[in-house]
Design a protein around this motif. Structure first.
Motif, PDB file in Angstrom:
ATOM      1  N   GLU A  20       0.876  -1.065   0.143  1.00  0.00           N
ATOM      2  CA  GLU A  20      -0.026  -0.029   0.076  1.00  0.00           C
ATOM      3  C   GLU A  20       1.033   1.202   0.091  1.00  0.00           C
ATOM      4  O   GLU A  20       0.375   2.312  -0.201  1.00  0.00           O
ATOM      5  CB  GLU A  20      -1.095  -0.062   1.070  1.00  0.00           C
TER       6      GLU A  20
ATOM      7  N   ARG B 212      -4.632  -4.542  -6.528  1.00  0.00           N
ATOM      8  CA  ARG B 212      -5.625  -3.630  -5.627  1.00  0.00           C
ATOM      9  C   ARG B 212      -4.764  -3.394  -4.341  1.00  0.00           C
ATOM     10  O   ARG B 212      -5.093  -2.505  -3.728  1.00  0.00           O
ATOM     11  CB  ARG B 212      -6.974  -4.116  -5.630  1.00  0.00           C
ATOM     12  N   ARG B 213      -3.925  -4.442  -3.980  1.00  0.00           N
ATOM     13  CA  ARG B 213      -3.202  -4.188  -2.799  1.00  0.00           C
ATOM     14  C   ARG B 213      -2.208  -3.099  -2.992  1.00  0.00           C
ATOM     15  O   ARG B 213      -1.544  -2.434  -1.941  1.00  0.00           O
ATOM     16  CB  ARG B 213      -2.485  -5.615  -2.463  1.00  0.00           C
TER      17      ARG B 213
ATOM     18  N   ALA C   3      -2.490   0.158  -3.581  1.00  0.00           N
ATOM     19  CA  ALA C   3      -3.494   1.132  -3.576  1.00  0.00           C
ATOM     20  C   ALA C   3      -2.819   2.569  -3.752  1.00  0.00           C
ATOM     21  O   ALA C   3      -3.914   3.247  -4.295  1.00  0.00           O
ATOM     22  CB  ALA C   3      -4.397   1.076  -1.936  1.00  0.00           C
TER      23      ALA C   3
ATOM     24  N   GLU D 166      -9.289  -4.819 -11.111  1.00  0.00           N
ATOM     25  CA  GLU D 166      -8.285  -4.597 -10.271  1.00  0.00           C
ATOM     26  C   GLU D 166      -7.954  -3.288 -10.293  1.00  0.00           C
ATOM     27  O   GLU D 166      -7.784  -2.452  -9.324  1.00  0.00           O
ATOM     28  CB  GLU D 166      -7.064  -5.615 -10.679  1.00  0.00           C
TER      29      GLU D 166
ATOM     30  N   ALA E 192      -9.804  -0.848 -11.147  1.00  0.00           N
ATOM     31  CA  ALA E 192     -10.777   0.244 -10.632  1.00  0.00           C
ATOM     32  C   ALA E 192     -10.364   0.611  -8.986  1.00  0.00           C
ATOM     33  O   ALA E 192     -10.991   1.611  -8.599  1.00  0.00           O
ATOM     34  CB  ALA E 192     -12.014  -0.562 -10.688  1.00  0.00           C
ATOM     35  N   HIS E 193      -9.493  -0.060  -8.300  1.00  0.00           N
ATOM     36  CA  HIS E 193      -9.134   0.016  -6.941  1.00  0.00           C
ATOM     37  C   HIS E 193      -7.911   0.951  -6.843  1.00  0.00           C
ATOM     38  O   HIS E 193      -7.764   1.316  -6.000  1.00  0.00           O
ATOM     39  CB  HIS E 193      -9.035  -1.225  -6.377  1.00  0.00           C
ATOM     40  N   LEU E 194      -7.571   1.129  -8.134  1.00  0.00           N
ATOM     41  CA  LEU E 194      -6.196   1.954  -8.046  1.00  0.00           C
ATOM     42  C   LEU E 194      -6.626   3.611  -8.425  1.00  0.00           C
ATOM     43  O   LEU E 194      -6.426   4.023  -9.666  1.00  0.00           O
ATOM     44  CB  LEU E 194      -5.065   1.720  -9.083  1.00  0.00           C
ATOM     45  N   ARG E 195      -7.265   4.276  -7.348  1.00  0.00           N
ATOM     46  CA  ARG E 195      -7.934   5.558  -7.781  1.00  0.00           C
ATOM     47  C   ARG E 195      -6.777   6.824  -8.070  1.00  0.00           C
ATOM     48  O   ARG E 195      -7.024   7.480  -8.903  1.00  0.00           O
ATOM     49  CB  ARG E 195      -8.705   5.980  -6.705  1.00  0.00           C
TER      50      ARG E 195
END
Length: 114
Positions: free
Chosen positions: A39, A58-59, A61, A82, A84-87
């Motif tokens: 993260e 996604r980990r 982040a 995957e 989608a979690h990396l904003r």
């Protein structure tokens, strides 16, 4: 393996930038075992690894830059789930992957920078 405090033998790596290109990670599980705090990573180079699945991205982040060139990623749906979690992702390189699934159109770039 990048900048930051690298772990000693047997301890996980802690870094904000990881260069893991060409190390043979077909799956991210092997890399995640070695990274103590995914993260915290903001730049990740996974090019030329033969990656077949994006599970675990996604980990990471806080990623701003992700290089996935020259892998074997083929399922666009899995990849998009995957990503989608990396904003905060600003740079993504997917060139030279056999992406299938119809989500990326023929004319859409495989290199994205915001």
């Amino acid at each position: 393996f990048g900048r930051g405090a690298a772990g000693t033998r047997g301890q996980p790596l802690l870094a904000d930038r990881l260069d893991a290109r060409g190390l043979g990670f077909a799956h991210l599980d092997a890399l995640l075992v070695q990274v103590g705090a995914p993260e915290l990573v903001t730049e990740l180079d996974l090019s030329s690894n033969g990656l077949v699945a994006p599970h675990g991205l996604r980990r990471f982040a806080r990623l701003r830059s992700l290089d996935l060139r020259h892998n074997r990623l083929s399922e666009v749906g899995e990849l998009l789930a995957e990503l989608a979690h990396l904003r905060g992702l600003e740079h993504l390189d997917l060139r030279h992957n056999p992406l299938l699934g119809g989500q990326l159109g023929v004319g859409e770039p495989a290199l994205v920078t915001r």
